[in-house]
Scaffold this motif. Structure first.
Motif, PDB file in Angstrom:
ATOM      1  N   LEU A   1       0.796  -1.235   0.000  1.00  9.97           N
ATOM      2  CA  LEU A   1       0.000   0.000   0.000  1.00  9.97           C
ATOM      3  C   LEU A   1       0.828   1.285   0.000  1.00  9.97           C
ATOM      4  O   LEU A   1       0.452   2.240  -0.685  1.00  9.97           O
ATOM      5  N   PRO A   2       1.950   1.383   0.720  1.00 13.64           N
ATOM      6  CA  PRO A   2       2.684   2.666   0.729  1.00 13.64           C
ATOM      7  C   PRO A   2       3.173   3.140  -0.636  1.00 13.64           C
ATOM      8  O   PRO A   2       3.386   4.331  -0.834  1.00 13.64           O
ATOM      9  N   GLU A   3       3.351   2.237  -1.589  1.00 14.97           N
ATOM     10  CA  GLU A   3       3.807   2.617  -2.932  1.00 14.97           C
ATOM     11  C   GLU A   3       2.668   2.655  -3.947  1.00 14.97           C
ATOM     12  O   GLU A   3       2.901   2.862  -5.130  1.00 14.97           O
ATOM     13  N   THR A   4       1.441   2.464  -3.487  1.00 17.63           N
ATOM     14  CA  THR A   4       0.288   2.342  -4.369  1.00 17.63           C
ATOM     15  C   THR A   4      -0.378   3.696  -4.611  1.00 17.63           C
ATOM     16  O   THR A   4      -0.581   4.459  -3.681  1.00 17.63           O
ATOM     17  N   THR A   5      -0.724   3.972  -5.865  1.00 20.40           N
ATOM     18  CA  THR A   5      -1.483   5.187  -6.186  1.00 20.40           C
ATOM     19  C   THR A   5      -2.953   4.868  -6.446  1.00 20.40           C
ATOM     20  O   THR A   5      -3.822   5.692  -6.194  1.00 20.40           O
ATOM     21  N   ILE A   6      -3.242   3.667  -6.967  1.00 20.13           N
ATOM     22  CA  ILE A   6      -4.622   3.226  -7.187  1.00 20.13           C
ATOM     23  C   ILE A   6      -4.790   1.871  -6.507  1.00 20.13           C
ATOM     24  O   ILE A   6      -4.030   0.930  -6.782  1.00 20.13           O
ATOM     25  N   PHE A   7      -5.780   1.785  -5.618  1.00 23.38           N
ATOM     26  CA  PHE A   7      -6.063   0.552  -4.884  1.00 23.38           C
ATOM     27  C   PHE A   7      -7.485   0.111  -5.192  1.00 23.38           C
ATOM     28  O   PHE A   7      -8.424   0.895  -5.066  1.00 23.38           O
ATOM     29  N   HIS A   8      -7.635  -1.148  -5.597  1.00 20.51           N
ATOM     30  CA  HIS A   8      -8.956  -1.713  -5.861  1.00 20.51           C
ATOM     31  C   HIS A   8      -9.108  -2.960  -5.010  1.00 20.51           C
ATOM     32  O   HIS A   8      -8.291  -3.882  -5.097  1.00 20.51           O
ATOM     33  N   PHE A   9     -10.152  -2.993  -4.185  1.00 21.01           N
ATOM     34  CA  PHE A   9     -10.445  -4.150  -3.348  1.00 21.01           C
ATOM     35  C   PHE A   9     -11.784  -4.739  -3.767  1.00 21.01           C
ATOM     36  O   PHE A   9     -12.802  -4.042  -3.750  1.00 21.01           O
ATOM     37  N   ALA A  10     -11.804  -6.033  -4.129  1.00 17.10           N
ATOM     38  CA  ALA A  10     -13.030  -6.743  -4.482  1.00 17.10           C
ATOM     39  C   ALA A  10     -13.126  -7.968  -3.583  1.00 17.10           C
ATOM     40  O   ALA A  10     -12.462  -8.978  -3.830  1.00 17.10           O
ATOM     41  N   GLY A  11     -13.891  -7.833  -2.519  1.00 16.64           N
ATOM     42  CA  GLY A  11     -14.013  -8.938  -1.581  1.00 16.64           C
ATOM     43  C   GLY A  11     -14.971  -8.591  -0.464  1.00 16.64           C
ATOM     44  O   GLY A  11     -15.705  -7.601  -0.527  1.00 16.64           O
ATOM     45  N   HIS A  12     -14.937  -9.418   0.578  1.00 11.16           N
ATOM     46  CA  HIS A  12     -15.808  -9.191   1.731  1.00 11.16           C
ATOM     47  C   HIS A  12     -15.294  -8.028   2.572  1.00 11.16           C
ATOM     48  O   HIS A  12     -14.099  -7.916   2.840  1.00 11.16           O
ATOM     49  N   ALA A  13     -16.215  -7.180   2.966  1.00 10.16           N
ATOM     50  CA  ALA A  13     -15.940  -6.102   3.910  1.00 10.16           C
ATOM     51  C   ALA A  13     -16.988  -6.220   5.012  1.00 10.16           C
ATOM     52  O   ALA A  13     -18.139  -6.556   4.741  1.00 10.16           O
ATOM     53  N   VAL A  14     -16.584  -5.944   6.245  1.00  5.60           N
ATOM     54  CA  VAL A  14     -17.494  -6.058   7.372  1.00  5.60           C
ATOM     55  C   VAL A  14     -17.492  -4.745   8.132  1.00  5.60           C
ATOM     56  O   VAL A  14     -16.457  -4.315   8.647  1.00  5.60           O
ATOM     57  N   LEU A  15     -18.659  -4.101   8.168  1.00  2.00           N
ATOM     58  CA  LEU A  15     -18.816  -2.837   8.882  1.00  2.00           C
ATOM     59  C   LEU A  15     -19.182  -3.128  10.333  1.00  2.00           C
ATOM     60  O   LEU A  15     -20.067  -3.927  10.604  1.00  2.00           O
ATOM     61  N   ASN A  16     -18.484  -2.478  11.248  1.00  2.00           N
ATOM     62  CA  ASN A  16     -18.805  -2.589  12.668  1.00  2.00           C
ATOM     63  C   ASN A  16     -19.376  -1.248  13.109  1.00  2.00           C
ATOM     64  O   ASN A  16     -18.635  -0.280  13.279  1.00  2.00           O
ATOM     65  N   GLN A  17     -20.687  -1.177  13.258  1.00  2.00           N
ATOM     66  CA  GLN A  17     -21.358   0.086  13.593  1.00  2.00           C
ATOM     67  C   GLN A  17     -21.011   0.566  14.996  1.00  2.00           C
ATOM     68  O   GLN A  17     -20.928   1.756  15.236  1.00  2.00           O
ATOM     69  N   THR A  18     -20.810  -0.351  15.922  1.00  2.00           N
ATOM     70  CA  THR A  18     -20.539   0.025  17.308  1.00  2.00           C
ATOM     71  C   THR A  18     -19.106   0.499  17.499  1.00  2.00           C
ATOM     72  O   THR A  18     -18.855   1.476  18.200  1.00  2.00           O
ATOM     73  N   HIS A  19     -18.167  -0.195  16.886  1.00  2.00           N
ATOM     74  CA  HIS A  19     -16.744   0.132  16.988  1.00  2.00           C
ATOM     75  C   HIS A  19     -16.181   0.268  15.574  1.00  2.00           C
ATOM     76  O   HIS A  19     -15.610  -0.686  15.034  1.00  2.00           O
ATOM     77  N   PRO A  20     -16.340   1.433  14.950  1.00  2.00           N
ATOM     78  CA  PRO A  20     -15.961   1.609  13.544  1.00  2.00           C
ATOM     79  C   PRO A  20     -14.510   1.271  13.226  1.00  2.00           C
ATOM     80  O   PRO A  20     -14.216   0.835  12.122  1.00  2.00           O
ATOM     81  N   GLY A  21     -13.608   1.449  14.177  1.00  3.25           N
ATOM     82  CA  GLY A  21     -12.209   1.096  13.944  1.00  3.25           C
ATOM     83  C   GLY A  21     -12.010  -0.383  13.719  1.00  3.25           C
ATOM     84  O   GLY A  21     -10.982  -0.819  13.219  1.00  3.25           O
ATOM     85  N   LEU A  22     -13.028  -1.182  14.094  1.00  2.21           N
ATOM     86  CA  LEU A  22     -12.970  -2.625  13.894  1.00  2.21           C
ATOM     87  C   LEU A  22     -13.659  -3.065  12.606  1.00  2.21           C
ATOM     88  O   LEU A  22     -13.734  -4.267  12.329  1.00  2.21           O
ATOM     89  N   SER A  23     -14.161  -2.121  11.829  1.00  2.00           N
ATOM     90  CA  SER A  23     -14.648  -2.450  10.486  1.00  2.00           C
ATOM     91  C   SER A  23     -13.448  -2.961   9.702  1.00  2.00           C
ATOM     92  O   SER A  23     -12.320  -2.504   9.914  1.00  2.00           O
ATOM     93  N   ARG A  24     -13.675  -3.914   8.808  1.00  2.56           N
ATOM     94  CA  ARG A  24     -12.505  -4.544   8.199  1.00  2.56           C
ATOM     95  C   ARG A  24     -12.730  -5.013   6.765  1.00  2.56           C
ATOM     96  O   ARG A  24     -13.849  -5.297   6.367  1.00  2.56           O
ATOM     97  N   LEU A  25     -11.611  -5.078   6.050  1.00  2.00           N
ATOM     98  CA  LEU A  25     -11.532  -5.740   4.757  1.00  2.00           C
ATOM     99  C   LEU A  25     -11.024  -7.147   5.058  1.00  2.00           C
ATOM    100  O   LEU A  25      -9.985  -7.315   5.695  1.00  2.00           O
ATOM    101  N   VAL A  26     -11.755  -8.161   4.644  1.00  2.00           N
ATOM    102  CA  VAL A  26     -11.403  -9.542   4.961  1.00  2.00           C
ATOM    103  C   VAL A  26     -10.353 -10.028   3.964  1.00  2.00           C
ATOM    104  O   VAL A  26     -10.540  -9.924   2.751  1.00  2.00           O
ATOM    105  N   LEU A  27      -9.267 -10.555   4.508  1.00  2.00           N
ATOM    106  CA  LEU A  27      -8.152 -11.040   3.698  1.00  2.00           C
ATOM    107  C   LEU A  27      -7.821 -12.476   4.066  1.00  2.00           C
ATOM    108  O   LEU A  27      -8.351 -13.008   5.045  1.00  2.00           O
ATOM    109  N   ALA A  28      -6.925 -13.082   3.323  1.00  3.66           N
ATOM    110  CA  ALA A  28      -6.491 -14.452   3.602  1.00  3.66           C
ATOM    111  C   ALA A  28      -5.646 -14.460   4.867  1.00  3.66           C
ATOM    112  O   ALA A  28      -4.802 -13.586   5.066  1.00  3.66           O
ATOM    113  N   ALA A  29      -5.876 -15.450   5.706  1.00  4.05           N
ATOM    114  CA  ALA A  29      -5.073 -15.611   6.920  1.00  4.05           C
ATOM    115  C   ALA A  29      -3.724 -16.208   6.547  1.00  4.05           C
ATOM    116  O   ALA A  29      -3.595 -16.957   5.586  1.00  4.05           O
TER     117      ALA A  29
END
Length: 190
Positions: free
Chosen positions: A69-97
């Motif tokens: 990401l630090p060298e990226t000018t265009i970022f495209h994410f196509a996958g699961h995203a999970v919004l956490n309404q109570t704790h927004p900082g815990l909203s996440r883009l789901v990636l491979a473990a």
């Protein structure tokens, strides 16, 4: 399907200077359905840029994303995203473990800061509710899109649940126009 959240202008998005990072259909933990059309979407988007880095399946990990990401000018994410309404900082883009202890297979909104996104011009977040406002304390207004906006990037994000396969035609057209020299706003309008 998409909304464009404009940030203050700060840098040009010229396709010739772009370093593109495309993430699609990361390998998923139990309980989440694979998104095969998100992988197709990522392949289509990545094919439009000469220097695109494509991360899919097991290669689409948190550590690899944070490394590129630090060298990226265009970022495209196509996958699961999970919004956490109570704790927004815990909203996440789901990636491979990864095989490291404690690895969650996610990048949380709280992990994304301006230093990580110093060169970013455009973030396209093709996952469920990536542009939906969070209601929790200290969230800023835009949930997962917020960190990208605060870094000064333009953001294209979704406000609702998205079915696998809905993004590919829209985002292939968007990126085709951007790769041809259009601004993100102009490309989305077209």
């Amino acid at each position: 399907f998409a909304t464009q959240l404009a940030s203050p202008p700060r840098r040009g998005a010229g396709a010739a200077r772009s370093r593109v990072l495309v993430v699609g259909n990361p390998a998923l933990p139990a309980g989440l359905e694979p998104l095969p059309q998100a992988q197709v979407e990522a392949g289509l988007v990545g094919s439009l840029y000469q220097d695109a880095r494509l991360l899919t399946g097991a290669r689409a990990t948190r550590s690899r994303l944070l490394e590129l990401l630090p060298e990226t000018t265009i970022f495209h994410f196509a996958g699961h995203a999970v919004l956490n309404q109570t704790h927004p900082g815990l909203s996440r883009l789901v990636l491979a473990a990864e095989d490291t202890a404690g690895e969650t297979g996610a990048v949380y909104a709280k992990d994304i800061d301006k230093d990580l996104l110093g060169k970013l011009v455009l973030a396209v977040l093709s996952g469920c509710e990536t542009g939906k406002p969070s209601l929790g304390r200290g969230s800023g207004l835009f949930g997962l899109a917020g960190p990208f906006l605060r870094a000064g990037a333009d953001v294209v994000a979704t406000l609702w649940q998205v079915e696998d396969g809905q993004g590919a035609p829209l985002f292939a057209g968007l990126h085709r126009r951007i790769a041809g020299g259009a601004s993100p706003v102009q490309a989305l309008r077209e």
